[in-house]
Design a protein around this motif. Structure first.
Motif: not given
Length: 216
Positions: A15-22, A63-74, A142-151
């Motif tokens: 499912i995740l592979r298909a969603a990322m392809q789309l 989360t997966r797409v942007y973590d791969l595309a921009i691993p050093d995102d601020r 926002l999801t990144a901050l939520e996952k780390e407990g900051a949001l």
């Protein structure tokens, strides 16, 4: 990846592979349940089991797409307070607007492309694709901050739309004959908006275009 390798994937990974392809086929693509399930070769029931809502699927893909595309995102630099990171990310969005003459030229270009012409399907689709991409990026932050407990846990699509409304207003202000301290005032507004998002849980079902059509 070969067909044999694909067969060995779990339903969730398919499912995740298909969603990322789309997602990769066009930034304006909507990750509808039926489209993703069909691409993954699974039932909609299976998709719903792993991702009960469209938002859950969207957040995971972003989360997966942007973590791969921009691993050093601020937003991922946890040595910096969450508030400062989110403000900096919103500044990135505003950076494209320019200031003064550049901001006026950019605003006129937007008006000529999307406001003056009759809003036919082609113009509407082009604008919505841009809007969805900016919204997706903001939801990722926002999801990144939520996952780390900051949001606090909440509706990140709704939060993102609020922040984008603030950014849109600030971009318009940049094009106006405002006072020289416009950037300082802008920074204060961004901090206030971010403080609001970080301290209040986002609840409710209104205002989220990404949640509409979850059964499509």
């Amino acid at each position: 990846m070969t067909t044999h390798d694909t067969d060995r994937l779990s339903s969730r990974d398919k499912i995740l592979r298909a969603a990322m392809q789309l997602f990769g086929e066009g930034p304006g693509a909507r990750l509808s349940v039926r489209a993703v399930a069909a691409r993954a070769g699974v039932s909609t029931g299976s998709l719903r089991y792993h991702f009960p809502t469209q938002r859950a699927l969207q957040d995971e893909v972003l989360t997966r797409v942007y973590d791969l595309a921009i691993p050093d995102d601020r937003i991922n630099d946890r040595s910096v307070p969450a508030r400062d990171r989110l403000v900096d990310c919103l500044r990135q969005v505003l950076g494209g607007a320019g200031v003064g003459e550049q901001a006026r030229a950019n605003l006129l270009r937007v008006v000529e492309q999307f406001v003056q012409p009759e809003p036919d399907e082609e113009i509407r689709a082009a604008y919505l694709a841009i809007e969805r991409e900016i919204l997706r990026r903001t939801i990722y932050w926002l999801t990144a901050l939520e996952k780390e407990g900051a949001l606090p846990e909440g509706d990140n699509a709704r939060r993102a739309r609020f922040l984008m409304a603030v950014v849109d207003g600030l971009g318009l202000t940049r094009a106006m004959p405002a006072e020289q301290a416009v950037l300082q005032s802008e920074d204060d507004t961004l901090q206030m908006a971010v403080d609001c998002v970080l301290t209040l849980p986002a609840t409710g079902s209104g205002g989220s275009g990404l949640r509409q059509g979850a059964g499509d």
